[in-house]
Design a protein around this motif. Structure first.
Motif, PDB file in Angstrom:
ATOM      1  N   ALA A 285      -1.662   0.316  -1.382  1.00  0.00           N
ATOM      2  CA  ALA A 285      -2.756  -0.520  -1.878  1.00  0.00           C
ATOM      3  C   ALA A 285      -2.534  -0.927  -3.328  1.00  0.00           C
ATOM      4  N   ASP A 286      -1.967  -0.017  -4.138  1.00  0.00           N
ATOM      5  CA  ASP A 286      -1.721  -0.339  -5.549  1.00  0.00           C
ATOM      6  C   ASP A 286      -0.698  -1.465  -5.676  1.00  0.00           C
ATOM      7  N   VAL A 287       0.348  -1.394  -4.871  1.00  0.00           N
ATOM      8  CA  VAL A 287       1.387  -2.427  -4.920  1.00  0.00           C
ATOM      9  C   VAL A 287       0.835  -3.762  -4.433  1.00  0.00           C
ATOM     10  N   MET A 288       0.081  -3.731  -3.339  1.00  0.00           N
ATOM     11  CA  MET A 288      -0.491  -4.975  -2.824  1.00  0.00           C
ATOM     12  C   MET A 288      -1.459  -5.600  -3.819  1.00  0.00           C
ATOM     13  N   ASN A 289      -2.217  -4.773  -4.524  1.00  0.00           N
ATOM     14  CA  ASN A 289      -3.143  -5.306  -5.522  1.00  0.00           C
ATOM     15  C   ASN A 289      -2.401  -5.933  -6.690  1.00  0.00           C
TER      16      ASN A 289
END
Length: 354
Positions: free
Chosen positions: A84-88
């Motif tokens: 989720a951090d990378v996608m954000n």
């Protein structure tokens, strides 16, 4: 196509001499002076920048690249990151499958290659998300292998250099052959970046600066006066139009209801607004029963294969709302429109401007 008589070695040397003076400065690049001093590029930075640059401009990528490198300085750091951090962090760059493949590739390198990138085209090509162009770019730029790098800039340069009028994409193999003939055994990494810089700054799509080009003398299209009309492209098929509905729900305390999209498909793994399917006649799919009101206006966005038109519905998020497994309640403090995919941010902008 003209029968162009060229001295490949002399042309490569001329381009490298031009690059030594005019190389663009980029945060992922080792410049020609440092390269001559024996400083080698970090394969991780080369890979990350090349993935980001697909379908995107250098200007758009620079900030994203610097944030990624600051947060995940090595491929092992990226491999350990939360999805989720990378996608954000990727939000706004588009083509979100790239971000998913980025994580898959980083984790494969960590698990199967000891945290080190393979140094050959063939082995790089076996990694998730790495195709022929990216494998050639990494092998050439990071490891100084004499691989032929063919991006849009290089295609344009080769089409003009040889006055090739056959249209893209069918003519790509011919353009790659012409590019391979010029790829030198010495300094192939610098050469790959030089020919891409030539296309980006001199041999531009419109109004090429032929007068200051290091390859102006052997360029067949310049001699024929056809440079500005090359490369030719096959007519594009009209994109279909799809429609959809999104639902923006905000609580009195500023909490927003967001939905995590499935890992596969468009915007896979990204947080966005709950909504309907995207098709010709979308069926309403509100996330809860409420007095939903439609905003004036609509959201228009273009993906690779279709145009999208979204209706935007709004309602107040009820107190005590219990979200489903794929939904998230994001507080006012944690909500960042910049973390949304562009199409979802457009819906938020319409809401804010209502």
């Amino acid at each position: 196509m003209r029968d162009l008589k060229i001295d490949s070695a002399a042309m490569s040397n001329d381009l490298l001499a031009w690059y030594d003076v005019h190389a663009r400065e980029m945060p992922w690049r080792v410049g020609p002076a440092d390269s001559a001093a024996g400083i080698r590029p970090d394969p991780y930075r080369v890979w990350l920048s090349e993935v980001m640059l697909q379908q995107t401009t250098v200007a758009a990528v620079r900030g994203y690249f610097l944030r990624f490198i600051s947060r995940w300085p090595t491929v092992l750091d990226l491999a350990a990151a939360e999805d989720a951090d990378v996608m954000n962090e990727w939000a706004g760059l588009g083509y979100y499958a790239r971000a998913r493949n980025l994580l898959k590739c980083a984790r494969t390198i960590a698990a199967d290659h000891g945290g080190n990138f393979p140094d050959s085209y063939e082995r790089l090509l076996n990694l998730p998300g790495i195709g022929p162009y990216t494998a050639a770019a990494i092998a050439s730029i990071a490891f100084d292998r004499p691989e032929t790098v063919l991006d849009g800039n290089v295609e344009r340069v080769m089409a003009r250099l040889h006055d090739i009028h056959a249209p893209l994409p069918d003519v790509k193999p011919v353009l790659k052959e012409r590019a391979a003939e010029l790829t030198p055994a010495l300094r192939p990494g610098d050469y790959a970046q030089a020919v891409m810089d030539l296309g980006a700054t001199i041999c531009t799509p419109r109004r090429p600066a032929c007068g200051i080009c290091p390859w102006r003398d052997p360029c067949a299209a310049r001699a024929a006066g056809t440079a500005a009309e090359l490369p030719k492209k096959a007519p594009k098929k009209p994109k279909p139009i799809r429609h959809g509905i999104v639902y923006l729900a905000e609580a009195a305390n500023g909490t927003w209801l967001l939905e995590r999209r499935p890992d596969k498909g468009l915007l896979g793994g990204m947080l966005g607004w709950p909504g309907s399917e995207w098709n010709g006649a979308p069926v309403p799919a509100p996330p809860f029963e409420a007095d939903w009101r439609e905003l004036d206006g609509e959201v228009r966005h273009t993906f690779t294969h279709f145009h999208l038109i979204l209706r935007v519905m709004t309602a107040q998020l009820p107190n005590g709302f219990s979200q489903k497994a794929d939904q998230e309640l994001v507080t006012h403090r944690d909500f960042s429109p910049a973390s949304l995919p562009t199409v979802m941010r457009k819906a938020f902008d319409l809401y804010k401007g209502r």
